[in-house]
Design a protein around this motif. Sequence first.
Motif, PDB file in Angstrom:
ATOM      1  N   VAL A 183       0.207  -5.959  -4.078  1.00 41.70           N
ATOM      2  CA  VAL A 183       0.749  -4.599  -3.983  1.00 41.70           C
ATOM      3  C   VAL A 183      -0.264  -3.733  -3.241  1.00 41.70           C
ATOM      4  CG1 VAL A 183       1.509  -2.576  -5.284  1.00 41.70           C
ATOM      5  CG2 VAL A 183       2.133  -4.876  -6.069  1.00 41.70           C
ATOM      6  N   ARG A 184       0.204  -2.984  -2.268  1.00 43.53           N
ATOM      7  CA  ARG A 184      -0.685  -2.272  -1.362  1.00 43.53           C
ATOM      8  C   ARG A 184      -1.223  -0.969  -1.941  1.00 43.53           C
ATOM      9  NH1 ARG A 184      -2.926  -4.524   2.919  1.00 43.53           N
ATOM     10  NH2 ARG A 184      -0.959  -5.178   3.869  1.00 43.53           N
ATOM     11  N   PHE A 185      -0.381  -0.216  -2.654  1.00 40.30           N
ATOM     12  CA  PHE A 185      -0.754   1.135  -3.093  1.00 40.30           C
ATOM     13  C   PHE A 185      -0.256   1.353  -4.518  1.00 40.30           C
ATOM     14  CE2 PHE A 185      -0.670   5.755  -3.287  1.00 40.30           C
ATOM     15  CZ  PHE A 185      -1.699   6.163  -2.448  1.00 40.30           C
ATOM     16  N   VAL A 186      -1.158   1.697  -5.426  1.00 41.37           N
ATOM     17  CA  VAL A 186      -0.799   1.960  -6.824  1.00 41.37           C
ATOM     18  C   VAL A 186      -1.309   3.351  -7.179  1.00 41.37           C
ATOM     19  CG1 VAL A 186      -0.915   1.174  -9.216  1.00 41.37           C
ATOM     20  CG2 VAL A 186      -1.070  -0.496  -7.353  1.00 41.37           C
ATOM     21  N   GLN A 187      -0.439   4.174  -7.741  1.00 41.71           N
ATOM     22  CA  GLN A 187      -0.803   5.555  -8.061  1.00 41.71           C
ATOM     23  C   GLN A 187      -0.535   5.811  -9.541  1.00 41.71           C
ATOM     24  OE1 GLN A 187       0.923   8.323  -5.303  1.00 41.71           O
ATOM     25  NE2 GLN A 187      -0.687   9.813  -5.633  1.00 41.71           N
ATOM     26  N   LEU A 188      -1.581   6.206 -10.258  1.00 40.89           N
ATOM     27  CA  LEU A 188      -1.489   6.493 -11.686  1.00 40.89           C
ATOM     28  C   LEU A 188      -1.600   7.998 -11.895  1.00 40.89           C
ATOM     29  CD1 LEU A 188      -2.292   3.450 -11.598  1.00 40.89           C
ATOM     30  CD2 LEU A 188      -3.718   3.854 -13.597  1.00 40.89           C
ATOM     31  N   PHE A 189      -0.548   8.604 -12.455  1.00 41.00           N
ATOM     32  CA  PHE A 189      -0.567  10.027 -12.765  1.00 41.00           C
ATOM     33  C   PHE A 189      -0.832  10.223 -14.259  1.00 41.00           C
ATOM     34  CE2 PHE A 189       1.854   9.867  -8.875  1.00 41.00           C
ATOM     35  CZ  PHE A 189       1.442  11.004  -8.184  1.00 41.00           C
ATOM     36  N   HIS A 190      -1.770  11.119 -14.562  1.00 41.55           N
ATOM     37  CA  HIS A 190      -2.026  11.462 -15.960  1.00 41.55           C
ATOM     38  C   HIS A 190      -2.042  12.979 -16.083  1.00 41.55           C
ATOM     39  CE1 HIS A 190      -3.326  10.526 -20.064  1.00 41.55           C
ATOM     40  NE2 HIS A 190      -4.092  11.609 -19.976  1.00 41.55           N
ATOM     41  N   GLU A 191      -1.040  13.533 -16.722  1.00 36.80           N
ATOM     42  CA  GLU A 191      -0.912  14.974 -16.954  1.00 36.80           C
ATOM     43  C   GLU A 191      -1.051  15.244 -18.461  1.00 36.80           C
ATOM     44  OE1 GLU A 191       0.216  17.847 -15.172  1.00 36.80           O
ATOM     45  OE2 GLU A 191       0.667  17.028 -13.187  1.00 36.80           O
ATOM     46  N   SER A 192      -1.700  16.364 -18.868  1.00 39.87           N
ATOM     47  CA  SER A 192      -2.039  17.464 -17.997  1.00 39.87           C
ATOM     48  C   SER A 192      -3.457  17.938 -18.293  1.00 39.87           C
ATOM     49  CB  SER A 192      -1.054  18.604 -18.203  1.00 39.87           C
ATOM     50  OG  SER A 192      -1.413  19.736 -17.455  1.00 39.87           O
ATOM     51  N   LYS A 220       1.320  -5.852   8.721  1.00 40.77           N
ATOM     52  CA  LYS A 220       1.078  -5.414  10.090  1.00 40.77           C
ATOM     53  C   LYS A 220      -0.423  -5.204  10.288  1.00 40.77           C
ATOM     54  CE  LYS A 220       5.402  -2.724   9.903  1.00 40.77           C
ATOM     55  NZ  LYS A 220       5.583  -2.773   8.452  1.00 40.77           N
ATOM     56  N   GLU A 221      -0.836  -5.217  11.531  1.00 38.57           N
ATOM     57  CA  GLU A 221      -2.236  -5.012  11.861  1.00 38.57           C
ATOM     58  C   GLU A 221      -2.522  -3.521  12.049  1.00 38.57           C
ATOM     59  OE1 GLU A 221      -4.693  -7.244  11.928  1.00 38.57           O
ATOM     60  OE2 GLU A 221      -3.247  -8.736  11.239  1.00 38.57           O
ATOM     61  N   PRO A 222      -3.650  -3.018  11.533  1.00 40.14           N
ATOM     62  CA  PRO A 222      -4.014  -1.614  11.770  1.00 40.14           C
ATOM     63  C   PRO A 222      -4.586  -1.427  13.171  1.00 40.14           C
ATOM     64  CG  PRO A 222      -5.700  -2.685  10.452  1.00 40.14           C
ATOM     65  CD  PRO A 222      -4.609  -3.711  10.654  1.00 40.14           C
ATOM     66  N   HIS A 223      -5.049  -0.212  13.461  1.00 37.86           N
ATOM     67  CA  HIS A 223      -5.582   0.081  14.793  1.00 37.86           C
ATOM     68  C   HIS A 223      -6.893  -0.647  15.064  1.00 37.86           C
ATOM     69  CE1 HIS A 223      -3.276   4.127  14.344  1.00 37.86           C
ATOM     70  NE2 HIS A 223      -2.506   3.196  14.856  1.00 37.86           N
ATOM     71  N   PHE A 224      -7.710  -0.814  14.031  1.00 38.84           N
ATOM     72  CA  PHE A 224      -9.004  -1.482  14.166  1.00 38.84           C
ATOM     73  C   PHE A 224      -9.332  -2.160  12.844  1.00 38.84           C
ATOM     74  CE2 PHE A 224      -9.526   3.123  13.511  1.00 38.84           C
ATOM     75  CZ  PHE A 224     -10.161   3.160  12.282  1.00 38.84           C
ATOM     76  N   PRO A 225     -10.325  -3.052  12.814  1.00 40.47           N
ATOM     77  CA  PRO A 225     -10.628  -3.772  11.569  1.00 40.47           C
ATOM     78  C   PRO A 225     -10.852  -2.828  10.395  1.00 40.47           C
ATOM     79  CG  PRO A 225     -11.815  -4.751  13.393  1.00 40.47           C
ATOM     80  CD  PRO A 225     -11.179  -3.505  13.938  1.00 40.47           C
ATOM     81  N   ALA A 226     -10.157  -3.097   9.296  1.00 35.66           N
ATOM     82  CA  ALA A 226     -10.217  -2.235   8.127  1.00 35.66           C
ATOM     83  C   ALA A 226     -11.352  -2.634   7.188  1.00 35.66           C
ATOM     84  CB  ALA A 226      -8.889  -2.294   7.374  1.00 35.66           C
ATOM     85  N   GLY A 242       2.383   1.775   7.785  1.00 40.46           N
ATOM     86  CA  GLY A 242       1.416   1.297   8.762  1.00 40.46           C
ATOM     87  C   GLY A 242       0.972  -0.129   8.553  1.00 40.46           C
ATOM     88  N   LEU A 243       0.873  -0.569   7.288  1.00 42.37           N
ATOM     89  CA  LEU A 243       0.305  -1.883   6.987  1.00 42.37           C
ATOM     90  C   LEU A 243       1.295  -2.889   6.422  1.00 42.37           C
ATOM     91  CD1 LEU A 243      -3.214  -1.223   5.377  1.00 42.37           C
ATOM     92  CD2 LEU A 243      -2.698  -2.125   7.650  1.00 42.37           C
TER      93      LEU A 243
END
Length: 487
Positions: free
Chosen positions: A338-347, A65-71, A194-195
């Motif tokens: 892939v749009r979003f990648v989240q790496l968790f490292h605890e602790s 999808k298109e965002p509100h303005f150029p990203a 959104g995207l």
Amino acid sequence: MSSKTDPVSSSKVDAQVRSIQRRWFLQQCGIGLGSVALTSLMADSKVAHGETSATGFAANPLAPKEPHFPAKIKNVIVLFMGGGPSQFELFDNKPTLARLDGTLPPADLLGGYRAAFINPNSKLLGAKYKFAKHGQCGAELSELLPHTASVVDDLCIIRSMKTDAFNHAPAQLLMSTGSQQFGRPSMGSWLTYGLGSESQDLPAFVVFNSGKKGPSAGAGNWNSGFLPSTHSGVEFRSSGDPVLYLSNPPGMNDATQRRSLDAINELNRHRLDIVGDPEIATRINSYEMAFRMQSSAPEAMSIHDEPEHILKLYGAEPGKMSFANNCLLARRLVQRGVRFVQLFHESWDQHGGLTSDIKKNCQDTDQGCAALIKDLKQQGLLDETLVIWGGEFGRTPMVQGGNDGRDHHPNSFSMWMAGGGLKSGTVYGATDELGFNVAENPVHVHDLHATILHLLGFDHRQLTHRFQGRDYRLTDVHGELVKGILA
């Protein structure tokens, strides 16, 4: 009377009946036909850009999808250091704190202050490690971060972060979802909502875990909340099957599975036609995605084909579960859309044993973080990717646990970002001489979220979802753009 029928009139009636039947079929059965064609439509260019099927729901809810303005950017990688890394040992050098080590903090500094576990009148604790200036920007970094120091000119370091929570789960939720309460959509979910996604064969939002344990807020950090569940993060493993039960069980081949899936989806489509529940459409798409992932996910997750110099750059070892491997996998995933990648490292929760434990944390993560920046840059991906490093809060300048620990501290902490649209080689904001409060250019978590969404092409006030009679957004009713870090 004659019962004979006029052949001309009869033909007209037959034509009208056929016309009515045809209209009825197209009008009433179009929904069913549209649903049956759902899978094939996903490959169609129109649906790939988000057009709606006859059901009223997007045939592919993750279509770009298109965002509100150029990203400025189109991908995000979050390096989440769960537990609250100590800014005093890493990014925020405080010579005055070192000089006053072992003395009581000024009484006027602690008025109204609430600590999580210690008496606020505990003695001050100077940094356990030395600092030095690095790069052309001259930013000061701890000796614990030699690899990060090598990419400091690509970083935007924020030393003036603030949050509202001083316990782990609420603070992690606030950083991940904009709220201290469970049930709100995570940042990755808002982004894919959104995207959409550029990949049709991998999830839009992928999560990895490493370290001693998982994050305190658990899956609440990557849940889609009241958004359709197709926007939830999918937890991947860095060894074995990327997702549990991804491989076919014994006796089940691809053809048999395809027939089973077609039958299940046909039942789901019938139900979707009747009730119109978007979660059913999500389920159909999830099953189709899972089927495609059986071939796409193992390929994306195999680092055996990476050149030796790349493995060495990260300190990655094929077949081993590690933060370094996860960093390399993050690059491979954004490379595949892939749009979003989240790496968790605890602790990083060093109430005691700070000297040894934070050193171990840095040994586990420093090389991988720096390698990710270098690799994205040489692949031409850094300009379109935002990398974010940080935890849920900071640590106190006062000691806990004898002389080798720090308590939770929401008043001030440090994070860094790198990527498109940012001023690289920048240090933004400052704390007071003891590192207790923000003294210059405060950045609240809501401000950080507003700025991230801006880089992705969104006005954070306009990216909303109506739920239970009101419009919700990632920044709730807060958030100001941090213009000082934008290029």
